[in-house]
Design an enzyme around this catalytic site. Structure first.
Site, PDB file in Angstrom:
ATOM      1  N   HIS A  21      32.011   8.964  46.487  1.00  0.00           N
ATOM      2  CA  HIS A  21      31.085  10.090  46.704  1.00  0.00           C
ATOM      3  C   HIS A  21      31.711  11.312  46.027  1.00  0.00           C
ATOM      4  O   HIS A  21      32.944  11.415  45.917  1.00  0.00           O
ATOM      5  CB  HIS A  21      30.978  10.307  48.224  1.00  0.00           C
ATOM      6  CG  HIS A  21      30.000  11.330  48.671  1.00  0.00           C
ATOM      7  ND1 HIS A  21      30.251  12.680  48.617  1.00  0.00           N
ATOM      8  CD2 HIS A  21      28.769  11.211  49.226  1.00  0.00           C
ATOM      9  CE1 HIS A  21      29.213  13.338  49.112  1.00  0.00           C
ATOM     10  NE2 HIS A  21      28.300  12.468  49.486  1.00  0.00           N
ATOM     11  N   ASP A  56      38.155   7.296  52.379  1.00  0.00           N
ATOM     12  CA  ASP A  56      36.952   8.015  52.800  1.00  0.00           C
ATOM     13  C   ASP A  56      36.157   7.048  53.671  1.00  0.00           C
ATOM     14  O   ASP A  56      35.535   6.117  53.170  1.00  0.00           O
ATOM     15  CB  ASP A  56      36.168   8.446  51.546  1.00  0.00           C
ATOM     16  CG  ASP A  56      34.818   9.075  51.890  1.00  0.00           C
ATOM     17  OD1 ASP A  56      34.412   9.021  53.068  1.00  0.00           O
ATOM     18  OD2 ASP A  56      34.174   9.609  50.968  1.00  0.00           O
ATOM     19  N   GLN A 100      31.205   6.288  55.574  1.00  0.00           N
ATOM     20  CA  GLN A 100      30.156   5.266  55.727  1.00  0.00           C
ATOM     21  C   GLN A 100      30.676   4.012  56.419  1.00  0.00           C
ATOM     22  O   GLN A 100      29.937   3.031  56.528  1.00  0.00           O
ATOM     23  CB  GLN A 100      29.575   4.893  54.352  1.00  0.00           C
ATOM     24  CG  GLN A 100      28.902   6.026  53.634  1.00  0.00           C
ATOM     25  CD  GLN A 100      27.649   6.539  54.347  1.00  0.00           C
ATOM     26  OE1 GLN A 100      27.094   5.869  55.226  1.00  0.00           O
ATOM     27  NE2 GLN A 100      27.211   7.736  54.007  1.00  0.00           N
ATOM     28  N   LYS A 144      27.378  11.487  61.010  1.00  0.00           N
ATOM     29  CA  LYS A 144      26.945  10.135  60.599  1.00  0.00           C
ATOM     30  C   LYS A 144      27.285   9.125  61.695  1.00  0.00           C
ATOM     31  O   LYS A 144      27.106   7.927  61.531  1.00  0.00           O
ATOM     32  CB  LYS A 144      27.650   9.736  59.296  1.00  0.00           C
ATOM     33  CG  LYS A 144      27.284  10.632  58.107  1.00  0.00           C
ATOM     34  CD  LYS A 144      27.969  10.146  56.851  1.00  0.00           C
ATOM     35  CE  LYS A 144      27.974  11.183  55.750  1.00  0.00           C
ATOM     36  NZ  LYS A 144      26.689  11.407  55.118  1.00  0.00           N
ATOM     37  N   CYS A 193      24.751  11.672  45.646  1.00  0.00           N
ATOM     38  CA  CYS A 193      26.068  12.311  45.458  1.00  0.00           C
ATOM     39  C   CYS A 193      27.092  11.296  44.956  1.00  0.00           C
ATOM     40  O   CYS A 193      28.265  11.320  45.364  1.00  0.00           O
ATOM     41  CB  CYS A 193      26.572  12.970  46.738  1.00  0.00           C
ATOM     42  SG  CYS A 193      25.555  14.317  47.272  1.00  0.00           S
TER      43      CYS A 193
END
Ligand code: PLP
Length: 424
Positions: free
Chosen positions: A141, A218, A221, A244, A382
């Site tokens: 991202h 990261d 997600q 999220k 993104c």
């Protein structure tokens, strides 16, 4: 009654572990799912952008604001002590959620972007020099690209990129070859927000460590969709966002191994991150306060604590199972439609289905689906390097959460067919 209809019924009590993945009960915890959009029942499939909030988290925020709010860490009065205890209790919940070794390894940030910027400033500006190298992947991202580019521009460091195959899987052979004596950090997304690919981060971390290089994962997600154990992964940093994860906006987490956090420089200066200040010399606080300058998002942190309690009650393994079934069902049904091309077909995927329709711009697909009450995302997500690699400007992205139903997947498929008819 279909699961989709069931979502609009109301339950008397929030979900309990004993409910053993009762979708009807789960959906009833989410007031927003009872809404209609353009006169149709809302089908919310934009969870990768932001997930919805269950009633227990909303109630926790209301209780904090109506009965417990004061500034933390500084007051001697009762409310301040209470708010401090609740804020620190939220940190402990996040520690347990991630299986971090210590609560002080959990830094509250404003989100994933802020957490990655913290690592860039705190670790990068201290340890990365001209000629040093930073390894990133094609699947990142922008939040895990741009801060490192800013550092590279400032220091003269170089960014090396792990290539991606057409399926949306990383080329691990190339990854291994990117390491050399100048490699200082690896940044890799656990799950791609654009394609849903689950990267083999445990393996990638072990390889980086064999070269003495720390790894920032990261996890924006990943944490909403699967159990994450930072000690098992052995990652050096792990970043994610509360919004999220069924929590509020404005809150996120940076997990960092204590040895790194202690050796890093602070990102932001101000109150609370110091032990003493004079015009001659300031002594910084210990972790985690060293990285939490100023008044933090107290309510949001407490709300995030309630969100991970809620998710843990359902169980991340049960969530992963249900979402896997949804993804399989959606993949099979969309793949069977002529004129639909799935984008991202990695063997291991989570909760994201990107696709394009022959002859229809993704934005038109999104707009027409919205008319049917179906919320999906369209665009580059993104993740422009992913789009460039696949020669696409944009995709339609349906992203699932544990509160979505098979009936909602069927509604998406019917919506896509209706769009095709409009453009036939
Ligand atoms: N990383 C990934 C993989 C994401 O999907 C996102 C948001 O979509 C981010 C980082 C940025 O998260 P935030 O905007 O909450 O900081």
């Amino acid at each position: 009654m279909s699961a989709r209809q069931a979502g609009r019924s109301s339950a008397t009590a929030p979900y309990r572990a004993a409910d053993a993945f009762d979708l009807e009960r789960i959906r009833a915890d989410f007031p927003i799912l009872r809404q209609q959009v353009h006169g149709k029942p809302l089908v919310y499939l934009d969870n990768a952008a932001s997930s919805q909030m269950p009633q227990p988290v909303i109630d926790r925020l209301v209780h904090y604001q109506s009965a417990q709010h004061a500034n933390i860490h500084r007051g001697v009065h009762t409310l301040s002590a209470l708010a401090t205890a609740e804020y620190e209790a939220a940190r402990c919940k996040l520690q347990k959620f991630l299986n971090a070794a210590e609560a002080r390894e959990v830094i509250f940030t404003s989100g994933t972007t802020d957490a990655i910027n913290l690592v860039m400033h705190g670790y990068g500006r201290k340890f990365i020099r001209a000629g040093d190298e930073i390894i990133l992947t094609t699947l990142e991202h922008h939040a895990n690209i741009v801060p490192w580019q800013m550092l590279a521009e400032e220091t003269g460091a170089k960014i090396r990129v792990v290539p991606m195959m057409d399926t949306g899987e990383l080329c691990l052979d190339s990854y291994e070859k990117l390491f050399n004596a100048r490699t200082r950090i690896v940044g890799v997304t656990h799950v791609s927000n654009a394609l849903g690919s689950i990267n083999p981060v445990k393996l990638m971390i072990a390889l980086a460590h064999a070269h003495g290089v720390p790894v920032l994962v990261d996890g924006a997600q990943a944490v909403p969709h699967m159990p994450v154990d930072v000690q098992d992964l052995d990652c050096d940093f792990y970043a994610f966002s509360g919004h999220k994860l069924c929590g509020p906006t404005g809150i996120g987490v940076l997990y960092g191994k204590a040895k790194w956090l202690e050796s890093m420089q602070p990102f932001k200066g101000g109150g609370d991150m110091i032990l003493s200040v004079s015009f001659e010399r300031t002594v910084y606080n210990t972790i985690p306060q060293k990285f939490e300058a100023g008044t933090p998002p107290i309510a949001a942190a407490i709300g995030l604590g309630a969100a991970v309690d809620y998710l843990s009650t359902i169980g991340l393994a049960a969530i992963a199972r249900h979402e896997h079934e949804l993804l399989q069902h959606a993949t099979e049904r969309l793949r069977a439609l002529p004129g639909v091309r799935l984008v991202g077909t990695a063997r291991h995927k989570a909760a994201v289905l990107s696709f394009v329709l022959d002859g229809v711009h993704p934005h038109d697909v999104g707009t027409l689906l919205d008319q049917e009450g179906i919320a999906v995302r369209t665009g580059h997500h993104c993740a422009q390097p992913v789009m460039t690699r696949l020669n696409l400007a944009a995709t339609v992205r349906a992203s699932f959460a544990f509160y979505n139903s098979h009936a909602e997947v069927d509604a998406l498929v019917a919506g896509v067919r209706a769009v095709q008819e409009v453009f036939a």
